[in-house]
Design a protein around this motif. Sequence first.
Motif, PDB file in Angstrom:
ATOM      1  N   PHE A  32      -3.349  15.924  12.597  1.00  0.00           N
ATOM      2  CA  PHE A  32      -3.163  15.197  13.846  1.00  0.00           C
ATOM      3  C   PHE A  32      -2.518  13.841  13.569  1.00  0.00           C
ATOM      4  CE2 PHE A  32      -6.933  17.853  14.300  1.00  0.00           C
ATOM      5  CZ  PHE A  32      -6.644  18.563  15.457  1.00  0.00           C
ATOM      6  N   GLU A  33      -1.555  13.475  14.391  1.00  0.00           N
ATOM      7  CA  GLU A  33      -0.883  12.183  14.291  1.00  0.00           C
ATOM      8  C   GLU A  33      -0.674  11.632  15.697  1.00  0.00           C
ATOM      9  OE1 GLU A  33       0.677   8.861  13.801  1.00  0.00           O
ATOM     10  OE2 GLU A  33       0.206   9.901  11.909  1.00  0.00           O
ATOM     11  N   GLN A  34      -1.123  10.407  15.921  1.00  0.00           N
ATOM     12  CA  GLN A  34      -1.009   9.840  17.268  1.00  0.00           C
ATOM     13  C   GLN A  34       0.416   9.442  17.626  1.00  0.00           C
ATOM     14  OE1 GLN A  34      -2.876   6.002  17.919  1.00  0.00           O
ATOM     15  NE2 GLN A  34      -2.789   5.484  15.735  1.00  0.00           N
ATOM     16  N   PHE A  35       1.279   9.270  16.623  1.00  0.00           N
ATOM     17  CA  PHE A  35       2.670   8.915  16.874  1.00  0.00           C
ATOM     18  C   PHE A  35       3.577  10.076  16.439  1.00  0.00           C
ATOM     19  CE2 PHE A  35       0.588   4.730  15.902  1.00  0.00           C
ATOM     20  CZ  PHE A  35       0.560   4.263  17.209  1.00  0.00           C
ATOM     21  N   THR A  36       4.868   9.805  16.348  1.00  0.00           N
ATOM     22  CA  THR A  36       5.809  10.828  15.902  1.00  0.00           C
ATOM     23  C   THR A  36       5.819  10.922  14.374  1.00  0.00           C
ATOM     24  OG1 THR A  36       7.575   9.181  15.927  1.00  0.00           O
ATOM     25  CG2 THR A  36       7.301  10.523  17.913  1.00  0.00           C
ATOM     26  N   SER A  37       6.521  11.901  13.857  1.00  0.00           N
ATOM     27  CA  SER A  37       6.654  12.069  12.414  1.00  0.00           C
ATOM     28  C   SER A  37       7.409  10.889  11.803  1.00  0.00           C
ATOM     29  CB  SER A  37       7.401  13.376  12.126  1.00  0.00           C
ATOM     30  OG  SER A  37       7.726  13.487  10.764  1.00  0.00           O
ATOM     31  N   ALA A  38       6.900  10.376  10.677  1.00  0.00           N
ATOM     32  CA  ALA A  38       7.549   9.276   9.934  1.00  0.00           C
ATOM     33  C   ALA A  38       7.880   8.101  10.843  1.00  0.00           C
ATOM     34  CB  ALA A  38       8.800   9.793   9.226  1.00  0.00           C
ATOM     35  N   HIS A  39       6.911   7.705  11.646  1.00  0.00           N
ATOM     36  CA  HIS A  39       7.100   6.636  12.627  1.00  0.00           C
ATOM     37  C   HIS A  39       7.128   5.256  11.962  1.00  0.00           C
ATOM     38  CE1 HIS A  39       2.871   5.354  12.341  1.00  0.00           C
ATOM     39  NE2 HIS A  39       2.596   6.650  12.213  1.00  0.00           N
ATOM     40  N   ALA A  40       7.458   4.247  12.757  1.00  0.00           N
ATOM     41  CA  ALA A  40       7.575   2.872  12.261  1.00  0.00           C
ATOM     42  C   ALA A  40       6.459   1.980  12.804  1.00  0.00           C
ATOM     43  CB  ALA A  40       8.933   2.287  12.646  1.00  0.00           C
ATOM     44  N   ARG A  41       5.329   2.569  13.175  1.00  0.00           N
ATOM     45  CA  ARG A  41       4.252   1.797  13.768  1.00  0.00           C
ATOM     46  C   ARG A  41       3.169   1.402  12.754  1.00  0.00           C
ATOM     47  NH1 ARG A  41       3.573   2.721  19.252  1.00  0.00           N
ATOM     48  NH2 ARG A  41       1.899   1.162  19.089  1.00  0.00           N
ATOM     49  N   GLY A  42       3.247   1.944  11.536  1.00  0.00           N
ATOM     50  CA  GLY A  42       2.170   1.728  10.571  1.00  0.00           C
ATOM     51  C   GLY A  42       2.587   0.951   9.348  1.00  0.00           C
ATOM     52  N   SER A  43       2.393   1.568   8.172  1.00  0.00           N
ATOM     53  CA  SER A  43       2.609   0.872   6.904  1.00  0.00           C
ATOM     54  C   SER A  43       3.573   1.609   5.980  1.00  0.00           C
ATOM     55  CB  SER A  43       1.259   0.705   6.184  1.00  0.00           C
ATOM     56  OG  SER A  43       0.310   0.083   6.998  1.00  0.00           O
ATOM     57  N   SER A  44       4.287   2.620   6.491  1.00  0.00           N
ATOM     58  CA  SER A  44       5.102   3.466   5.617  1.00  0.00           C
ATOM     59  C   SER A  44       6.497   3.674   6.187  1.00  0.00           C
ATOM     60  CB  SER A  44       4.409   4.818   5.402  1.00  0.00           C
ATOM     61  OG  SER A  44       3.141   4.645   4.845  1.00  0.00           O
ATOM     62  N   HIS A  45       7.140   2.571   6.542  1.00  0.00           N
ATOM     63  CA  HIS A  45       8.498   2.656   7.075  1.00  0.00           C
ATOM     64  C   HIS A  45       9.351   1.571   6.421  1.00  0.00           C
ATOM     65  CE1 HIS A  45       6.249  -0.236   9.512  1.00  0.00           C
ATOM     66  NE2 HIS A  45       7.399  -0.857   9.748  1.00  0.00           N
ATOM     67  N   GLY A  46      10.600   1.508   6.817  1.00  0.00           N
ATOM     68  CA  GLY A  46      11.484   0.471   6.287  1.00  0.00           C
ATOM     69  C   GLY A  46      12.404   0.926   5.179  1.00  0.00           C
ATOM     70  N   GLY A  47      12.467   2.229   4.905  1.00  0.00           N
ATOM     71  CA  GLY A  47      13.503   2.769   4.044  1.00  0.00           C
ATOM     72  C   GLY A  47      13.285   2.680   2.548  1.00  0.00           C
ATOM     73  N   SER A  48      12.301   1.906   2.078  1.00  0.00           N
ATOM     74  CA  SER A  48      12.132   1.780   0.627  1.00  0.00           C
ATOM     75  C   SER A  48      10.733   1.287   0.283  1.00  0.00           C
ATOM     76  CB  SER A  48      13.170   0.820   0.034  1.00  0.00           C
ATOM     77  OG  SER A  48      13.083  -0.470   0.628  1.00  0.00           O
ATOM     78  N   ARG A  49      10.212   1.815  -0.829  1.00  0.00           N
ATOM     79  CA  ARG A  49       8.963   1.360  -1.421  1.00  0.00           C
ATOM     80  C   ARG A  49       9.120   1.400  -2.938  1.00  0.00           C
ATOM     81  NH1 ARG A  49       8.162   0.192   3.069  1.00  0.00           N
ATOM     82  NH2 ARG A  49       6.238   0.247   4.317  1.00  0.00           N
ATOM     83  N   ILE A  50       8.446   0.502  -3.618  1.00  0.00           N
ATOM     84  CA  ILE A  50       8.521   0.438  -5.077  1.00  0.00           C
ATOM     85  C   ILE A  50       7.703   1.574  -5.690  1.00  0.00           C
ATOM     86  CG2 ILE A  50       7.883  -0.902  -7.124  1.00  0.00           C
ATOM     87  CD1 ILE A  50       8.339  -3.441  -5.463  1.00  0.00           C
ATOM     88  N   PHE A  51       8.286   2.235  -6.697  1.00  0.00           N
ATOM     89  CA  PHE A  51       7.505   3.107  -7.574  1.00  0.00           C
ATOM     90  C   PHE A  51       7.541   2.520  -8.972  1.00  0.00           C
ATOM     91  CE2 PHE A  51       6.794   6.345 -10.724  1.00  0.00           C
ATOM     92  CZ  PHE A  51       5.619   6.910 -10.262  1.00  0.00           C
ATOM     93  N   ARG A  52       6.366   2.265  -9.517  1.00  0.00           N
ATOM     94  CA  ARG A  52       6.239   1.744 -10.881  1.00  0.00           C
ATOM     95  C   ARG A  52       4.981   2.329 -11.498  1.00  0.00           C
ATOM     96  NH1 ARG A  52       2.199  -2.099 -10.059  1.00  0.00           N
ATOM     97  NH2 ARG A  52       2.122  -2.868  -7.913  1.00  0.00           N
ATOM     98  N   LYS A  53       5.020   2.536 -12.813  1.00  0.00           N
ATOM     99  CA  LYS A  53       3.837   2.982 -13.536  1.00  0.00           C
ATOM    100  C   LYS A  53       3.148   1.834 -14.265  1.00  0.00           C
ATOM    101  CE  LYS A  53       3.904   7.014 -15.526  1.00  0.00           C
ATOM    102  NZ  LYS A  53       4.324   8.085 -16.480  1.00  0.00           N
ATOM    103  N   THR A  54       3.791   0.664 -14.293  1.00  0.00           N
ATOM    104  CA  THR A  54       3.125  -0.534 -14.809  1.00  0.00           C
ATOM    105  C   THR A  54       2.204  -1.053 -13.706  1.00  0.00           C
ATOM    106  OG1 THR A  54       5.162  -1.700 -14.185  1.00  0.00           O
ATOM    107  CG2 THR A  54       4.820  -1.273 -16.534  1.00  0.00           C
ATOM    108  N   VAL A  55       1.103  -0.339 -13.512  1.00  0.00           N
ATOM    109  CA  VAL A  55       0.181  -0.626 -12.415  1.00  0.00           C
ATOM    110  C   VAL A  55      -0.791  -1.715 -12.872  1.00  0.00           C
ATOM    111  CG1 VAL A  55       0.356   1.471 -11.064  1.00  0.00           C
ATOM    112  CG2 VAL A  55      -1.020   1.497 -13.127  1.00  0.00           C
ATOM    113  N   PHE A  56      -0.342  -2.941 -12.759  1.00  0.00           N
ATOM    114  CA  PHE A  56      -1.130  -4.076 -13.242  1.00  0.00           C
ATOM    115  C   PHE A  56      -2.440  -4.231 -12.487  1.00  0.00           C
ATOM    116  CE2 PHE A  56       2.134  -5.553 -10.245  1.00  0.00           C
ATOM    117  CZ  PHE A  56       1.345  -6.111  -9.253  1.00  0.00           C
ATOM    118  N   GLU A  57      -2.626  -3.471 -11.401  1.00  0.00           N
ATOM    119  CA  GLU A  57      -3.878  -3.536 -10.648  1.00  0.00           C
ATOM    120  C   GLU A  57      -5.076  -3.034 -11.452  1.00  0.00           C
ATOM    121  OE1 GLU A  57      -0.498  -3.204  -7.701  1.00  0.00           O
ATOM    122  OE2 GLU A  57      -1.056  -2.197  -9.570  1.00  0.00           O
TER     123      GLU A  57
END
Length: 380
Positions: A32-57
């Motif tokens: 279930f999703e309250q919005f459309t597929s791959a929407h821009a209302r949350g935290s996973s939009h904007g065309g790019s995200r970093i992928f790194r394995k140097t997970v300093f966290e």
Amino acid sequence: MTSYDVAVLGLGAMGAAAAWRAAARGASVIGFEQFTSAHARGSSHGGSRIFRKTVFEGIDYVPVVGRAERLWAQLEQESGATVFRRSGGLCIGAADGELVRDAMRCADEGDVEIELLDADALAARYPQFAVAPGDVGVLEPGAGVLDPEGCIRAELDLAKTAGAELWFETRVTGLRYDEDGVRISVGEETITARRAIIATGAWFTDLVPELELPLRVQRSPLVWFAGADHAAYGPERFPTFIWESGELDGWGIPDVDGRGVKVGAGGSARKPWLEHASDNDYPIGPRDTDPVQAFVRRAFPGLDPVPVAATPCMNSKSPDGDFLIGVPAAAPSLVLAGGFSGHGFKHSAAVGDIAVDLALDGASEIGLGRFSPDRFLGTA
């Protein structure tokens, strides 16, 4: 009533991955999703995200990102979509600083190829950066950029191909659960499932307010900048970066789509807290962009510090900054996956897969003690 093995509530980064992985294992799945597929209302939009394995966290994230790397490659192979672009990635800071120390520790733990660059080597290789004399860089050649919308769409397509039933623009109006399963209300309809994966992002606490999870929503805008030499900021010459050095505190992604370099202010910036995720619908203003512009002025003399584009985004943050993944003792038919605190997307394929481990098998080979929701519920 219709019954399923797994119900996935929220089909963003983590939920789309969970739907894909559960359906791929042969489970009956509804999402279930309250919005459309791959929407821009949350935290996973904007065309790019970093992928790194140097997970300093922390080293607890090392096996998670290792599984994610394998699943991103599998997603590309199975879907035919290109969702990852290599650019290399830098962690920049003082040689004895926490960022550099932890990045190197996690690289060693995960057997990640890295190169340590001193200030002179950094300036020579990456003249775009205004490197301070005491800075060093941990360069991860295999790091790069994920396409968040592309990842989510590809995962959802594979989930549907494998038989998952996905409902978009559908609001879940009620959730009841006991040790035997869950009952989900959608308007006047009730759906039952053996287990439910809650992956609703910044709306995470809406469906389980009784658990009183201490998650807060923080606005975190996405801002793009351009320079006169456009080629200097493409992924072939400009890496992703995390920079913590004195007053320089920020992160960035090369220009992968013609919009410019995406830059964000780091944790020291005063980003506003939101009462609710739905409050993040107001326009971008100076409070959003001023901290990022100040960082760009100091860090990148070749970029125009006036943004070429900006859009709202937000993060669901836990008090300790760590993820929340697990089955709470108080709700044994729920798998919780939330509180990703602004550093979750790179891990999302693995988080969805781990959530499915818990939903179908009751356990995962990935150690989840650090991420247990019961650390906040007094039963850890």
